[in-house]
Write a protein that holds these residues in place. Structure first.
Motif, PDB file in Angstrom:
ATOM      1  N   GLU A 113       0.810  -1.226   0.000  1.00  0.00           N
ATOM      2  CA  GLU A 113       0.000   0.000   0.000  1.00  0.00           C
ATOM      3  C   GLU A 113       0.837   1.268   0.000  1.00  0.00           C
ATOM      4  O   GLU A 113       0.530   2.241   0.677  1.00  0.00           O
ATOM      5  N   PHE A 149       1.919   4.682  -1.930  1.00  0.00           N
ATOM      6  CA  PHE A 149       1.085   5.562  -2.735  1.00  0.00           C
ATOM      7  C   PHE A 149       1.709   5.667  -4.121  1.00  0.00           C
ATOM      8  O   PHE A 149       2.808   6.205  -4.269  1.00  0.00           O
ATOM      9  N   HIS A 209       1.336   7.414  -6.730  1.00  0.00           N
ATOM     10  CA  HIS A 209       1.568   8.699  -7.408  1.00  0.00           C
ATOM     11  C   HIS A 209       2.709   9.484  -6.762  1.00  0.00           C
ATOM     12  O   HIS A 209       3.005  10.592  -7.192  1.00  0.00           O
ATOM     13  N   LEU A 226       5.410  11.990   3.529  1.00  0.00           N
ATOM     14  CA  LEU A 226       4.060  12.585   3.482  1.00  0.00           C
ATOM     15  C   LEU A 226       3.456  12.744   4.882  1.00  0.00           C
ATOM     16  O   LEU A 226       3.049  13.844   5.273  1.00  0.00           O
ATOM     17  N   LYS A 279       2.592  16.173   6.792  1.00  0.00           N
ATOM     18  CA  LYS A 279       1.181  16.567   6.892  1.00  0.00           C
ATOM     19  C   LYS A 279       0.634  16.363   8.304  1.00  0.00           C
ATOM     20  O   LYS A 279      -0.029  17.224   8.847  1.00  0.00           O
ATOM     21  N   GLN A 312      -5.944   1.754   0.315  1.00  0.00           N
ATOM     22  CA  GLN A 312      -5.086   2.936   0.208  1.00  0.00           C
ATOM     23  C   GLN A 312      -5.502   3.994   1.239  1.00  0.00           C
ATOM     24  O   GLN A 312      -4.663   4.642   1.858  1.00  0.00           O
ATOM     25  N   ALA A 371      -3.323   5.300   4.483  1.00  0.00           N
ATOM     26  CA  ALA A 371      -3.096   6.713   4.813  1.00  0.00           C
ATOM     27  C   ALA A 371      -3.581   7.017   6.234  1.00  0.00           C
ATOM     28  O   ALA A 371      -2.900   7.709   6.993  1.00  0.00           O
ATOM     29  N   GLN A 380      -6.899  14.960   5.075  1.00  0.00           N
ATOM     30  CA  GLN A 380      -5.530  14.863   4.544  1.00  0.00           C
ATOM     31  C   GLN A 380      -5.387  13.634   3.649  1.00  0.00           C
ATOM     32  O   GLN A 380      -4.742  13.691   2.597  1.00  0.00           O
ATOM     33  N   SER A 425      -4.342  14.188  -0.168  1.00  0.00           N
ATOM     34  CA  SER A 425      -2.978  13.847  -0.576  1.00  0.00           C
ATOM     35  C   SER A 425      -2.862  12.472  -1.216  1.00  0.00           C
ATOM     36  O   SER A 425      -1.916  12.210  -1.937  1.00  0.00           O
ATOM     37  N   VAL A 426      -3.801  11.582  -0.913  1.00  0.00           N
ATOM     38  CA  VAL A 426      -3.635  10.201  -1.360  1.00  0.00           C
ATOM     39  C   VAL A 426      -4.731   9.769  -2.339  1.00  0.00           C
ATOM     40  O   VAL A 426      -4.438   9.277  -3.431  1.00  0.00           O
ATOM     41  N   PRO A 445      -5.681  12.654  -5.734  1.00  0.00           N
ATOM     42  CA  PRO A 445      -4.733  12.706  -6.852  1.00  0.00           C
ATOM     43  C   PRO A 445      -4.810  11.458  -7.731  1.00  0.00           C
ATOM     44  O   PRO A 445      -4.742  11.554  -8.960  1.00  0.00           O
ATOM     45  N   GLN A 446      -4.970  10.296  -7.097  1.00  0.00           N
ATOM     46  CA  GLN A 446      -5.070   9.067  -7.883  1.00  0.00           C
ATOM     47  C   GLN A 446      -6.391   9.001  -8.632  1.00  0.00           C
ATOM     48  O   GLN A 446      -6.445   8.617  -9.805  1.00  0.00           O
TER      49      GLN A 446
END
Lengths: 261, 219
Positions: free
Chosen positions: A91, A93, A95, A104, A108, B116, B120, B129, B133-134, B137-138
Protein backbone atom coordinates in the motif's frame (compact mmCIF):
# COMPACT_ATOMS: atom_id res chain seq x y z
CA UNK A 1 9.00 -6.73 33.78
CA UNK A 2 8.45 -3.65 31.61
CA UNK A 3 5.17 -1.78 31.60
CA UNK A 4 2.21 -2.77 29.41
CA UNK A 5 2.13 -0.67 26.26
CA UNK A 6 -0.77 -2.06 24.28
CA UNK A 7 -3.79 -3.61 25.95
CA UNK A 8 -6.68 -5.39 24.29
CA UNK A 9 -9.61 -6.26 26.55
CA UNK A 10 -12.61 -8.43 25.74
CA UNK A 11 -12.45 -7.56 22.05
CA UNK A 12 -15.49 -8.75 20.10
CA UNK A 13 -15.66 -8.31 16.35
CA UNK A 14 -18.54 -9.58 14.24
CA UNK A 15 -19.27 -9.37 10.55
CA UNK A 16 -23.05 -9.71 10.58
CA UNK A 17 -23.76 -13.08 12.19
CA UNK A 18 -20.18 -14.27 11.91
CA UNK A 19 -18.05 -13.72 15.03
CA UNK A 20 -14.41 -13.21 14.09
CA UNK A 21 -12.97 -12.22 17.48
CA UNK A 22 -14.72 -13.53 20.53
CA UNK A 23 -13.75 -11.64 23.67
CA UNK A 24 -10.02 -11.52 23.08
CA UNK A 25 -7.57 -10.28 25.74
CA UNK A 26 -3.97 -9.41 24.97
CA UNK A 27 -1.22 -7.31 26.53
CA UNK A 28 1.95 -6.29 24.76
CA UNK A 29 4.71 -4.94 26.99
CA UNK A 30 7.24 -2.33 26.03
CA UNK A 31 10.06 -3.80 23.95
CA UNK A 32 8.27 -7.11 23.49
CA UNK A 33 7.95 -8.94 20.17
CA UNK A 34 4.70 -10.87 20.03
CA UNK A 35 4.02 -13.13 17.07
CA UNK A 36 0.48 -14.20 16.24
CA UNK A 37 0.00 -17.43 14.32
CA UNK A 38 -3.08 -19.40 13.47
CA UNK A 39 -5.05 -20.99 10.66
CA UNK A 40 -6.42 -18.92 7.81
CA UNK A 41 -9.56 -17.06 8.86
CA UNK A 42 -8.78 -17.22 12.59
CA UNK A 43 -8.96 -13.44 12.91
CA UNK A 44 -5.23 -12.58 12.98
CA UNK A 45 -5.45 -9.76 10.46
CA UNK A 46 -8.77 -8.57 11.81
CA UNK A 47 -7.19 -8.23 15.26
CA UNK A 48 -4.48 -5.92 13.89
CA UNK A 49 -7.08 -3.89 12.00
CA UNK A 50 -9.16 -3.53 15.16
CA UNK A 51 -6.15 -2.39 17.17
CA UNK A 52 -5.76 0.81 15.16
CA UNK A 53 -9.50 1.20 14.70
CA UNK A 54 -9.66 0.50 10.99
CA UNK A 55 -12.56 -1.83 11.84
CA UNK A 56 -15.51 -0.93 14.05
CA UNK A 57 -15.74 -3.34 17.00
CA UNK A 58 -18.85 -4.62 18.77
CA UNK A 59 -17.47 -4.69 22.29
CA UNK A 60 -14.27 -4.47 24.29
CA UNK A 61 -11.47 -1.93 24.36
CA UNK A 62 -8.03 -1.24 22.94
CA UNK A 63 -5.64 1.01 24.83
CA UNK A 64 -2.22 2.44 24.07
CA UNK A 65 -0.78 2.95 27.56
CA UNK A 66 -3.91 4.57 29.05
CA UNK A 67 -5.40 6.20 25.95
CA UNK A 68 -8.34 4.31 24.43
CA UNK A 69 -8.05 3.79 20.67
CA UNK A 70 -11.49 3.66 19.12
CA UNK A 71 -13.32 5.08 16.15
CA UNK A 72 -14.92 7.54 18.57
CA UNK A 73 -11.56 8.82 19.89
CA UNK A 74 -11.32 12.50 19.06
CA UNK A 75 -7.55 12.32 18.71
CA UNK A 76 -7.61 9.13 16.64
CA UNK A 77 -5.17 10.44 13.99
CA UNK A 78 -2.67 11.36 16.73
CA UNK A 79 -3.04 7.92 18.33
CA UNK A 80 -2.60 6.16 14.99
CA UNK A 81 0.68 8.02 14.53
CA UNK A 82 1.94 6.09 17.54
CA UNK A 83 0.79 2.75 16.11
CA UNK A 84 2.67 1.93 12.92
CA UNK A 85 1.07 -0.54 10.54
CA UNK A 86 2.53 -2.42 7.60
CA UNK A 87 0.15 -4.18 5.20
CA UNK A 88 0.52 -7.41 3.27
CA UNK A 89 0.01 -5.57 -0.03
CA UNK A 90 2.52 -2.76 0.82
CA UNK A 91 0.00 0.00 0.00
CA UNK A 92 2.61 2.52 -1.04
CA UNK A 93 1.09 5.56 -2.74
CA UNK A 94 1.65 5.00 -6.48
CA UNK A 95 1.57 8.70 -7.41
CA UNK A 96 4.41 9.63 -5.03
CA UNK A 97 8.12 8.87 -5.13
CA UNK A 98 9.65 6.66 -2.45
CA UNK A 99 10.88 9.73 -0.57
CA UNK A 100 7.48 11.44 -0.76
CA UNK A 101 5.76 8.24 0.34
CA UNK A 102 7.93 8.23 3.45
CA UNK A 103 7.75 11.97 4.22
CA UNK A 104 4.06 12.59 3.48
CA UNK A 105 2.77 11.70 6.94
CA UNK A 106 5.58 13.40 8.93
CA UNK A 107 5.00 16.60 6.99
CA UNK A 108 1.18 16.57 6.89
CA UNK A 109 0.26 14.85 10.13
CA UNK A 110 3.18 15.82 12.36
CA UNK A 111 3.86 19.19 10.70
CA UNK A 112 7.58 18.48 10.58
CA UNK A 113 9.73 20.60 8.25
CA UNK A 114 10.40 18.97 4.89
CA UNK A 115 14.19 19.11 5.25
CA UNK A 116 14.15 17.38 8.63
CA UNK A 117 11.66 14.72 7.50
CA UNK A 118 13.70 14.01 4.38
CA UNK A 119 16.92 13.75 6.34
CA UNK A 120 15.45 11.11 8.63
CA UNK A 121 13.71 9.35 5.73
CA UNK A 122 16.99 9.05 3.83
CA UNK A 123 18.80 7.78 6.90
CA UNK A 124 16.15 5.09 7.42
CA UNK A 125 16.14 4.18 3.73
CA UNK A 126 19.91 3.86 3.96
CA UNK A 127 19.51 1.46 6.86
CA UNK A 128 17.27 -0.85 4.77
CA UNK A 129 19.56 -0.47 1.76
CA UNK A 130 17.28 1.67 -0.38
CA UNK A 131 18.75 5.18 -0.18
CA UNK A 132 19.52 5.10 -3.91
CA UNK A 133 15.85 4.43 -4.75
CA UNK A 134 14.51 7.54 -2.98
CA UNK A 135 13.54 9.29 -6.24
CA UNK A 136 11.95 6.22 -7.83
CA UNK A 137 8.25 5.47 -7.99
CA UNK A 138 6.83 2.39 -6.27
CA UNK A 139 6.11 0.60 -9.54
CA UNK A 140 9.86 0.63 -10.29
CA UNK A 141 10.59 -1.43 -7.17
CA UNK A 142 10.42 -5.16 -6.49
CA UNK A 143 7.96 -6.48 -3.93
CA UNK A 144 10.62 -6.84 -1.29
CA UNK A 145 11.85 -3.30 -1.88
CA UNK A 146 8.31 -1.94 -1.70
CA UNK A 147 7.74 -3.68 1.59
CA UNK A 148 10.97 -2.28 3.02
CA UNK A 149 9.84 1.21 1.97
CA UNK A 150 6.48 0.57 3.67
CA UNK A 151 8.33 -0.35 6.88
CA UNK A 152 10.42 2.82 6.68
CA UNK A 153 7.24 4.82 6.09
CA UNK A 154 5.88 3.48 9.36
CA UNK A 155 9.17 3.96 11.25
CA UNK A 156 9.63 7.61 10.32
CA UNK A 157 6.55 8.46 12.42
CA UNK A 158 8.37 7.23 15.57
CA UNK A 159 5.60 4.80 16.53
CA UNK A 160 5.53 3.25 19.99
CA UNK A 161 4.33 -0.06 18.61
CA UNK A 162 4.50 -1.62 15.15
CA UNK A 163 1.86 -3.91 13.64
CA UNK A 164 2.90 -6.23 10.81
CA UNK A 165 0.11 -7.95 8.89
CA UNK A 166 1.57 -10.92 6.96
CA UNK A 167 4.13 -8.62 5.40
CA UNK A 168 5.87 -11.38 3.46
CA UNK A 169 2.80 -13.29 2.27
CA UNK A 170 2.67 -11.55 -1.10
CA UNK A 171 6.40 -11.87 -1.79
CA UNK A 172 8.38 -14.27 -3.93
CA UNK A 173 10.38 -16.66 -1.73
CA UNK A 174 13.76 -15.05 -2.44
CA UNK A 175 12.44 -11.65 -1.36
CA UNK A 176 11.01 -12.86 1.93
CA UNK A 177 14.40 -12.93 3.58
CA UNK A 178 15.32 -9.30 2.87
CA UNK A 179 12.11 -8.13 4.55
CA UNK A 180 12.42 -10.50 7.51
CA UNK A 181 15.99 -9.29 8.05
CA UNK A 182 14.63 -5.76 8.49
CA UNK A 183 12.17 -7.05 11.09
CA UNK A 184 14.93 -8.92 12.93
CA UNK A 185 16.97 -5.72 12.96
CA UNK A 186 14.03 -3.84 14.47
CA UNK A 187 13.64 -6.54 17.13
CA UNK A 188 17.32 -6.15 18.04
CA UNK A 189 16.73 -2.40 18.46
CA UNK A 190 14.19 -3.27 21.13
CA UNK A 191 11.10 -2.14 19.24
CA UNK A 192 7.68 -3.21 20.43
CA UNK A 193 6.12 -5.29 17.70
CA UNK A 194 3.00 -7.33 17.05
CA UNK A 195 3.60 -9.58 14.08
CA UNK A 196 1.13 -11.74 12.18
CA UNK A 197 3.03 -14.21 10.03
CA UNK A 198 2.93 -17.61 8.39
CA UNK A 199 6.73 -17.93 8.44
CA UNK A 200 7.13 -20.37 11.34
CA UNK A 201 10.94 -20.42 11.38
CA UNK A 202 10.97 -16.66 11.46
CA UNK A 203 8.40 -16.61 14.25
CA UNK A 204 10.60 -18.90 16.31
CA UNK A 205 13.62 -16.65 15.73
CA UNK A 206 12.05 -13.27 16.41
CA UNK A 207 9.33 -13.86 18.99
CA UNK A 208 9.52 -13.27 22.72
CA UNK A 209 6.07 -14.79 22.92
CA UNK A 210 3.92 -16.70 20.45
CA UNK A 211 0.16 -16.48 20.44
CA UNK A 212 -1.89 -19.15 18.72
CA UNK A 213 -5.23 -17.79 17.62
CA UNK A 214 -8.11 -20.01 16.56
CA UNK A 215 -11.85 -19.46 16.42
CA UNK A 216 -11.50 -15.86 17.50
CA UNK A 217 -9.76 -16.53 20.83
CA UNK A 218 -6.25 -17.17 22.09
CA UNK A 219 -5.91 -20.94 22.31
CA UNK A 220 -2.30 -21.10 23.40
CA UNK A 221 0.33 -18.61 24.50
CA UNK A 222 3.95 -19.51 25.17
CA UNK A 223 7.61 -18.67 24.53
CA UNK A 224 8.57 -19.77 21.00
CA UNK A 225 10.69 -22.82 21.94
CA UNK A 226 7.92 -24.18 24.12
CA UNK A 227 5.18 -23.46 21.57
CA UNK A 228 6.96 -24.93 18.57
CA UNK A 229 8.61 -27.90 20.30
CA UNK A 230 5.96 -28.83 22.84
CA UNK A 231 2.61 -27.37 21.91
CA UNK A 232 0.14 -28.15 24.69
CA UNK A 233 -3.23 -27.99 22.99
CA UNK A 234 -4.34 -30.49 20.33
CA UNK A 235 -5.42 -27.66 18.08
CA UNK A 236 -1.95 -26.09 18.11
CA UNK A 237 -0.36 -29.51 17.54
CA UNK A 238 -2.62 -30.11 14.56
CA UNK A 239 -1.86 -26.63 13.20
CA UNK A 240 1.91 -27.06 13.52
CA UNK A 241 1.71 -30.49 11.88
CA UNK A 242 0.42 -28.90 8.69
CA UNK A 243 3.88 -27.36 8.25
CA UNK A 244 5.73 -30.68 8.21
CA UNK A 245 5.58 -33.41 5.64
CA UNK A 246 7.16 -36.26 7.65
CA UNK A 247 3.89 -38.15 7.88
CA UNK A 248 3.44 -38.28 4.12
CA UNK A 249 7.09 -38.79 3.19
CA UNK A 250 7.54 -41.78 0.87
CA UNK A 251 10.27 -44.33 1.57
CA UNK A 252 13.38 -43.86 -0.54
CA UNK A 253 13.22 -45.96 -3.78
CA UNK A 254 16.59 -47.64 -3.09
CA UNK A 255 15.36 -49.16 0.18
CA UNK A 256 12.47 -50.79 -1.67
CA UNK A 257 14.63 -52.14 -4.47
CA UNK A 258 17.19 -53.75 -2.15
CA UNK A 259 16.30 -57.51 -2.00
CA UNK A 260 18.68 -58.25 0.87
CA UNK A 261 16.61 -56.33 3.46
CA UNK B 1 -17.65 30.28 -51.59
CA UNK B 2 -17.23 34.02 -51.31
CA UNK B 3 -14.30 35.41 -49.38
CA UNK B 4 -16.08 38.75 -49.00
CA UNK B 5 -19.03 37.04 -47.30
CA UNK B 6 -16.72 35.12 -44.98
CA UNK B 7 -15.03 38.35 -44.03
CA UNK B 8 -18.34 40.07 -43.38
CA UNK B 9 -19.61 37.20 -41.23
CA UNK B 10 -16.43 36.75 -39.26
CA UNK B 11 -17.15 39.33 -36.50
CA UNK B 12 -20.70 37.96 -36.05
CA UNK B 13 -19.37 34.43 -35.55
CA UNK B 14 -16.58 35.65 -33.32
CA UNK B 15 -19.10 37.38 -31.07
CA UNK B 16 -21.35 34.35 -30.80
CA UNK B 17 -18.33 32.10 -30.28
CA UNK B 18 -17.49 34.24 -27.28
CA UNK B 19 -21.00 33.69 -25.92
CA UNK B 20 -20.72 29.94 -26.51
CA UNK B 21 -17.40 29.81 -24.67
CA UNK B 22 -18.52 32.05 -21.82
CA UNK B 23 -21.77 30.27 -21.06
CA UNK B 24 -20.19 26.91 -21.77
CA UNK B 25 -17.31 27.53 -19.37
CA UNK B 26 -19.63 28.76 -16.64
CA UNK B 27 -22.00 25.82 -17.09
CA UNK B 28 -19.13 23.31 -17.08
CA UNK B 29 -17.62 24.87 -13.96
CA UNK B 30 -20.94 24.49 -12.17
CA UNK B 31 -21.29 20.96 -13.56
CA UNK B 32 -17.91 20.04 -12.06
CA UNK B 33 -19.04 21.45 -8.72
CA UNK B 34 -22.31 19.48 -8.84
CA UNK B 35 -20.35 16.40 -9.90
CA UNK B 36 -17.90 16.67 -7.00
CA UNK B 37 -20.74 17.05 -4.48
CA UNK B 38 -22.74 14.14 -5.91
CA UNK B 39 -19.76 11.79 -6.12
CA UNK B 40 -18.73 12.73 -2.57
CA UNK B 41 -22.28 11.93 -1.35
CA UNK B 42 -21.97 8.52 -3.00
CA UNK B 43 -18.37 7.76 -1.98
CA UNK B 44 -18.97 8.55 1.69
CA UNK B 45 -22.43 6.94 1.52
CA UNK B 46 -24.07 9.97 3.10
CA UNK B 47 -27.64 9.07 4.03
CA UNK B 48 -30.41 10.81 2.05
CA UNK B 49 -27.91 12.80 -0.04
CA UNK B 50 -26.68 9.57 -1.59
CA UNK B 51 -30.20 8.62 -2.70
CA UNK B 52 -30.98 12.16 -3.86
CA UNK B 53 -27.90 12.28 -6.03
CA UNK B 54 -28.72 8.86 -7.51
CA UNK B 55 -32.18 10.10 -8.50
CA UNK B 56 -30.75 13.32 -9.90
CA UNK B 57 -28.14 11.46 -11.94
CA UNK B 58 -30.73 9.19 -13.57
CA UNK B 59 -33.07 12.12 -14.26
CA UNK B 60 -30.32 14.25 -15.73
CA UNK B 61 -28.67 11.59 -17.86
CA UNK B 62 -31.86 10.18 -19.33
CA UNK B 63 -33.47 13.39 -20.57
CA UNK B 64 -32.20 15.48 -23.51
CA UNK B 65 -30.65 18.90 -22.84
CA UNK B 66 -33.24 20.47 -25.17
CA UNK B 67 -36.05 19.19 -22.97
CA UNK B 68 -34.26 20.40 -19.84
CA UNK B 69 -33.81 23.84 -21.40
CA UNK B 70 -37.46 24.06 -22.45
CA UNK B 71 -38.45 23.11 -18.93
CA UNK B 72 -36.28 25.89 -17.49
CA UNK B 73 -37.25 28.45 -20.13
CA UNK B 74 -41.00 27.86 -20.47
CA UNK B 75 -41.79 25.88 -17.33
CA UNK B 76 -40.24 27.97 -14.59
CA UNK B 77 -42.06 31.23 -15.51
CA UNK B 78 -45.34 29.28 -15.10
CA UNK B 79 -44.24 28.66 -11.50
CA UNK B 80 -43.59 32.38 -11.12
CA UNK B 81 -39.82 32.14 -11.48
CA UNK B 82 -38.53 34.53 -14.12
CA UNK B 83 -35.34 33.48 -15.87
CA UNK B 84 -33.40 35.01 -18.72
CA UNK B 85 -32.01 32.89 -21.54
CA UNK B 86 -28.37 33.04 -20.36
CA UNK B 87 -29.27 31.80 -16.89
CA UNK B 88 -31.37 29.03 -18.44
CA UNK B 89 -28.48 27.99 -20.68
CA UNK B 90 -25.94 27.85 -17.87
CA UNK B 91 -28.35 26.14 -15.47
CA UNK B 92 -29.34 23.60 -18.13
CA UNK B 93 -25.73 22.78 -18.93
CA UNK B 94 -24.88 22.45 -15.22
CA UNK B 95 -27.92 20.20 -14.69
CA UNK B 96 -26.99 17.92 -17.59
CA UNK B 97 -23.22 18.03 -17.02
CA UNK B 98 -23.39 17.53 -13.25
CA UNK B 99 -24.45 13.92 -13.63
CA UNK B 100 -21.80 13.12 -16.23
CA UNK B 101 -19.12 14.74 -14.08
CA UNK B 102 -20.41 12.88 -11.00
CA UNK B 103 -20.10 9.56 -12.81
CA UNK B 104 -16.58 10.42 -14.02
CA UNK B 105 -15.44 11.34 -10.50
CA UNK B 106 -17.16 8.30 -9.00
CA UNK B 107 -15.45 5.87 -11.38
CA UNK B 108 -12.11 7.44 -10.45
CA UNK B 109 -12.76 7.24 -6.72
CA UNK B 110 -13.96 3.65 -6.93
CA UNK B 111 -10.88 2.63 -8.88
CA UNK B 112 -8.66 3.59 -5.93
CA UNK B 113 -8.54 0.65 -3.56
CA UNK B 114 -10.07 1.36 -0.13
CA UNK B 115 -7.00 -0.07 1.57
CA UNK B 116 -5.09 2.94 0.21
CA UNK B 117 -7.32 5.07 2.40
CA UNK B 118 -6.70 2.75 5.35
CA UNK B 119 -2.99 2.89 4.72
CA UNK B 120 -3.10 6.71 4.81
CA UNK B 121 -5.29 6.73 7.94
CA UNK B 122 -3.07 4.23 9.71
CA UNK B 123 -0.17 6.67 9.26
CA UNK B 124 -2.13 9.17 11.31
CA UNK B 125 -3.43 11.38 8.52
CA UNK B 126 -6.89 12.84 9.05
CA UNK B 127 -9.70 11.91 6.65
CA UNK B 128 -9.31 15.24 4.85
CA UNK B 129 -5.53 14.86 4.54
CA UNK B 130 -5.89 11.29 3.29
CA UNK B 131 -8.44 12.34 0.68
CA UNK B 132 -6.44 15.38 -0.44
CA UNK B 133 -2.98 13.85 -0.58
CA UNK B 134 -3.63 10.20 -1.36
CA UNK B 135 -7.08 9.42 -2.78
CA UNK B 136 -8.01 12.44 -4.91
CA UNK B 137 -4.73 12.71 -6.85
CA UNK B 138 -5.07 9.07 -7.88
CA UNK B 139 -8.81 9.34 -8.57
CA UNK B 140 -8.36 12.49 -10.64
CA UNK B 141 -5.68 10.84 -12.73
CA UNK B 142 -8.01 7.93 -13.46
CA UNK B 143 -11.01 10.21 -14.14
CA UNK B 144 -9.16 12.64 -16.38
CA UNK B 145 -9.96 11.05 -19.78
CA UNK B 146 -13.67 10.93 -18.88
CA UNK B 147 -13.59 14.51 -17.57
CA UNK B 148 -12.00 15.83 -20.76
CA UNK B 149 -14.53 13.91 -22.86
CA UNK B 150 -17.32 15.47 -20.79
CA UNK B 151 -16.02 18.99 -21.29
CA UNK B 152 -15.97 18.48 -25.06
CA UNK B 153 -19.39 16.83 -25.02
CA UNK B 154 -20.91 19.68 -22.99
CA UNK B 155 -19.43 22.41 -25.19
CA UNK B 156 -20.95 20.69 -28.21
CA UNK B 157 -24.27 20.45 -26.41
CA UNK B 158 -24.36 24.26 -26.21
CA UNK B 159 -25.47 24.14 -29.85
CA UNK B 160 -29.06 23.68 -28.63
CA UNK B 161 -28.89 26.99 -26.76
CA UNK B 162 -30.37 28.68 -29.83
CA UNK B 163 -33.68 27.02 -28.94
CA UNK B 164 -34.01 29.39 -26.00
CA UNK B 165 -33.03 32.40 -28.17
CA UNK B 166 -29.39 32.57 -27.07
CA UNK B 167 -27.25 33.97 -29.87
CA UNK B 168 -24.65 31.23 -29.84
CA UNK B 169 -22.74 29.92 -32.89
CA UNK B 170 -25.59 27.70 -34.05
CA UNK B 171 -28.09 30.56 -33.73
CA UNK B 172 -25.90 32.88 -35.78
CA UNK B 173 -25.37 30.31 -38.51
CA UNK B 174 -29.10 29.52 -38.81
CA UNK B 175 -29.94 33.22 -38.68
CA UNK B 176 -27.53 34.16 -41.47
CA UNK B 177 -28.60 31.26 -43.67
CA UNK B 178 -32.22 32.35 -43.22
CA UNK B 179 -31.40 35.97 -44.05
CA UNK B 180 -29.00 35.67 -46.97
CA UNK B 181 -28.99 32.01 -48.12
CA UNK B 182 -25.17 31.97 -47.83
CA UNK B 183 -25.33 28.40 -46.64
CA UNK B 184 -21.82 27.28 -47.57
CA UNK B 185 -20.09 30.27 -45.98
CA UNK B 186 -22.19 30.09 -42.82
CA UNK B 187 -21.72 26.37 -42.29
CA UNK B 188 -18.00 26.61 -43.04
CA UNK B 189 -17.56 29.32 -40.42
CA UNK B 190 -19.72 27.33 -37.99
CA UNK B 191 -17.49 24.27 -38.32
CA UNK B 192 -14.29 26.34 -38.18
CA UNK B 193 -15.34 28.11 -34.99
CA UNK B 194 -16.39 24.92 -33.24
CA UNK B 195 -13.02 23.42 -34.15
CA UNK B 196 -11.24 26.56 -32.94
CA UNK B 197 -12.90 26.14 -29.56
CA UNK B 198 -12.73 22.36 -29.22
CA UNK B 199 -9.43 21.35 -30.79
CA UNK B 200 -7.26 23.23 -28.26
CA UNK B 201 -9.27 21.69 -25.43
CA UNK B 202 -8.86 18.26 -26.93
CA UNK B 203 -5.09 18.71 -27.31
CA UNK B 204 -4.69 20.31 -23.88
CA UNK B 205 -6.75 17.45 -22.44
CA UNK B 206 -4.41 14.82 -23.87
CA UNK B 207 -1.42 16.69 -22.45
CA UNK B 208 -2.97 16.89 -19.01
CA UNK B 209 -3.92 13.21 -19.16
CA UNK B 210 -0.36 12.27 -19.97
CA UNK B 211 1.02 14.55 -17.26
CA UNK B 212 -1.30 13.01 -14.67
CA UNK B 213 -0.67 9.43 -15.67
CA UNK B 214 1.33 9.03 -12.50
CA UNK B 215 4.24 6.71 -12.99
CA UNK B 216 1.66 4.03 -13.65
CA UNK B 217 -0.05 2.15 -10.91
CA UNK B 218 1.29 -0.55 -8.61
CA UNK B 219 1.23 0.19 -4.91
Amino acid sequence: MTKPLLTVEGLVKRYGEHTVLNGLDLTVREGEVVVIVGPSGCGKSTLLRCINALEPIQSGAVRLEVAPISRESRDLPALRQKVGMVFQSYELFPHLTVLDNVTLAPRKAQKRPRAEAEREALALLERVGLADRARDYPRQLSGGQKQRVAIVRALVMHPQVLLFDEVTAALDPEMVREVLDVLLDLARQGRTMLIVTIEMNFARAVADRVIFLDGGTIVEEAPPEEFFDHPKTPRAQKFLNTFTFDAVKRPHPSSLADPTT
Amino acid sequence: MSIAVLRDYLPLFARSALLTVRLGALGILLAVLVGVLCSAAQYFRLPVLQQLSAVYIELSRNTPLLVQLFFLYYGLPKLGIRTDPAVCGVAGLAFLGGSYMAEAFRSGLEAVDRVQLESALSLGLTNAQAMGSVILPQALSISMPALVANVIFLLKETSVFSAVSLMDLMFTAKDLIGLHYNTVESLTLLVVFYLLILLPISILGSLVERRLRYAGSGT
